[in-house]
Every structure is written in structure tokens, then in C-alpha cells.
Enzyme design. Structure first.
Site, PDB file in Angstrom:
ATOM      1  CE  LYS A 110      -8.645 -44.839  -1.224  1.00  6.97           C
ATOM      2  NZ  LYS A 110      -7.893 -45.759  -0.363  1.00  6.97           N
ATOM      3  N   PRO A 166      -2.309 -44.068 -10.897  1.00  5.96           N
ATOM      4  CG  PRO A 166      -0.007 -43.736 -10.759  1.00  5.96           C
ATOM      5  CD  PRO A 166      -1.072 -44.222 -11.685  1.00  5.96           C
ATOM      6  CB  THR A 176      -7.620 -43.112  -4.847  1.00  6.22           C
ATOM      7  OG1 THR A 176      -7.910 -44.378  -4.244  1.00  6.22           O
ATOM      8  CG2 THR A 176      -8.119 -42.003  -3.933  1.00  6.22           C
TER       9      THR A 176
END
EC number: 1.1.1.31
Length: 339
Positions: free
Chosen positions: A202, A89, A124
């Protein structure tokens, strides 16, 4: 660091031929990615999986055909795998996975006798942390690192149709592309530039998605108040210049799209909390670059409000539509509303 022939251990320029693969993180995205990986790698290859939630790990192994081994730590993954994919995460989790002195991927003493590993981080996270981890991998001499965050959501992960945005050398990109094609659409695997460029791409994409979602919510709510049929309104928008993925596949009005999170009362998907965290990273990157922004204050207020609302907490981030459509919009941040 690449192997002496320019090819990381376990990969050939003609395709995928590794003896073993490792994946760390079987969350909403990692689960589907790992399912596709196991289904598409050679039958004789082994997939090693590491997940902090042992029950979820065991469920994955019991429900997935093929050679799969449970790994107790990232170090265990390192010892048993040629190609290692991480999908966790947050930045602190990636750092822990790689650099924990007892259990991290880089904690094995010396260089590996089996040759350099290929590290593909699909998490990410912020660009700075990723670049620091890439530098640690290079310094260790244990392999090659690329940042390769994804887009496409849980549906794309499960279907094997993800978009990949890769930061790293062009040589390594060409080598790992066949691996990424096992989990994504070949035409949607992009080499964005040097280390960190995949993540920068991203973060920009997610910023635009968060901004766009606010506009879709406002427009659909205007239609609701006027009495327009939401299916008809969405159909017109999606045949016109207002169209986006958030107005089409992920329309926030229940009944418009059967694949939208709204169809499941916003359960699952990309959570409001994760969206908020990525948005913060996007805006921080913008500040670091000195990029001008008119919308950053508005989108920040909106998602700061959403993470504190029972209407959105723990739900897919498109649940922000409820802040517009319910209770006369009284929960919306006051400073951002028109009078």
C-alpha cells in the site's frame, strides 16, 4: 492464532457465516465499507459499530437498514463480535484501539470463551506499528490479525469496489477473502505476503500515486499555458502512454472528469494531510530498506509545501494542481522549480 480447525471463529471456508461483525471507524472510508458490510452479511447477523464521533455513529445507524448495535468502546466491540474490522486514521489510533488497558480490543481478561476473533485492520499505518500489534494479538491468544489496507478512495468504499492488500498467512487469507469481497472487487483482493506485506504494498502504491499526481499536474498546466483544450488533452493522454487514474478518473482540471475531486473543488476525498502522512511513511520505509530514490526529495518538498498552503489545506491531495495553475506557480517550492 486460529481455531483448532484452522478457521477463525465466525468464518467458514465456504463463505461468510459469522453471527456478528464489528467495525471501528466510520470515517470517509469506514462509512461506505460498513454500509456494504451490513447490506451483504446475512440478515440475521448483527453489525456492531464504534465511532468516536457519536453523532456520526448515530446517523449511520439511523440511515442504514438491518440489525446494527452501537458499541461504546473497542472492548464492547470485542465482546459482541466475531469478525472485527478497524479503519482509523493513524498508527497511534490503531494501537489505542487494540492495546488501551481499559477499553482496547485486547483488554478483556483471559482468552474469549466464544473462540478466537478475526481482526482485519484496514488502516494505512506504518509497517512496524502494525507488526507490533500483530505480535500483541498473537501473544494475547485472542485471535488472528491481518493487515489489509485498501485502495479505491471514498467512491470505491461506497460502491463496494475497493482493492485490498493483505498481509498474513495464506491460510488466513483464504478464510477472510469472502469477508473482504463484501467490500471490494473479488479480482482486486491480493495476498501480498506475511504480516506487514499488505501495508508495504500500500505504501509503495501511494508513493507512486503522489509522484504521478505531480506529473499530471505539470502536464495539464503546460497544456493550459499553451491554450490546449483540457478535455481534448486528457483524452489524448488517456489513449496514450501517459495515462493513469490521476489523468483519467481523477484529473485535477475541473470539467475533465465528473467523478474527480476537482469537480467538487477538491472537497472530500483523500486529504492533502493524509497523503502527506502516508508519503512520509513510504519514504521512511524506503530508507529502512536502503532503497535508492531520485524523486523522494522532490515529492517531499511538494507535499510539505501543499500542507501549508491555503489552496490545499483540508482539500483532496489533487488540489496541488492549484499550486501550478494559480498565481503563476509562486507558491511552489523554489528548490524544485526549473529556471
Amino acid at each position: 492464532m486460529a481455531a483448532s480447525n484452522g478457521v477463525p471463529n465466525g468464518v467458514t471456508k465456504d463463505g461468510v457465516s459469522a453471527k456478528s461483525y464489528g467495525i471501528i471507524g466510520l470515517g470517509i472510508m469506514g462509512w461506505g465499507m460498513a454500509k456494504n458490510l451490513r447490506a451483504k452479511i446475512p440478515t440475521k447477523s448483527v453489525l456492531n459499530v464504534c465511532e468516536v464521533n457519536k453523532d456520526r455513529r448515530d446517523e449511520f445507524i439511523s440511515s442504514t437498514p438491518g440489525k446494527i448495535r452501537a458499541a461504546e468502546s473497542p472492548l464492547d466491540i470485542f465482546k459482541k463480535s466475531d469478525i472485527i474490522i478497524t479503519m482509523v486514521p493513524r498508527g497511534e489510533h490503531v494501537r489505542e484501539v487494540f492495546t488501551n488497558p481499559q477499553t482496547g480490543l485486547l483488554s478483556a481478561p483471559g482468552c474469549t470463551a466464544a473462540g478466537p476473533k478475526t481482526f482485519i485492520d484496514c488502516s494505512t499505518i506504518d509497517v512496524k506499528t502494525s507488526q507490533e500489534i500483530a505480535a500483541s494479538v498473537e501473544k494475547s491468544g485472542k485471535g488472528t490479525f491481518v493487515d489489509a489496507p485498501v485502495s479505491g478512495g471514498q467512491g470505491g468504499a461506497n460502491a463496494g469496489t475497493l482493492t485490498f492488500m493483505v498481509g498474513g498467512s495464506s491460510e488466513v487469507f483464504d478464510i477472510i477473502k469472502p469477508v473482504l469481497e463484501l467490500m471490494g472487487k473479488p479480482e482486486n483482493i491480493f495476498h501480498c505476503g506475511k504480516a506487514g506485506a499488505g501495508l508495504a504494498t500500500k505504501l509503495i502504491n501511494n508513493y507512486l500515486s503522489a509522484v504521478n499526481m505531480i506529473g499530471v499536474c505539470e502536464g495539464m498546466n503546460m497544456g493550459r499555458l499553451y491554450g490546449l483544450d483540457p478535455v481534448l488533452l486528457a483524452g489524448v493522454i488517456n489513449a496514450s502512454t501517459g495515462m493513469s487514474r490521476n489523468s483519467r478518473e481523477q484529473n485535477p482540471v475541473k470539467g475533465v472528469s465528473s467523478v474527480a475531486s476537482s469537480a467538487n473543488d477538491f472537497e472530500g476525498g483523500f486529504s492533502t494531510e493524509l497523503c502527506h502522512g502516508v508519503l512520509q511513511m513510504s519514504i521512511e520505509l524506503s530508507k529502512q530498506l536502503g532503497a535508492k530514490s531520485m524523486l523522494a526529495p522532490v515529492v517531499t518538498d511538494m507535499y510539505d509545501c501543499a500542507v501549508q498552503s491555503e489552496k490545499c489545506h483540508g482539500k483532496d491531495f489533487r488540489s496541488i494542481y492549484r499550486l501550478f495553475a494559480e498565481d503563476s506557480g509562486n507558491e511552489l517550492p523554489q528548490g524544485s522549480q526549473t529556471k
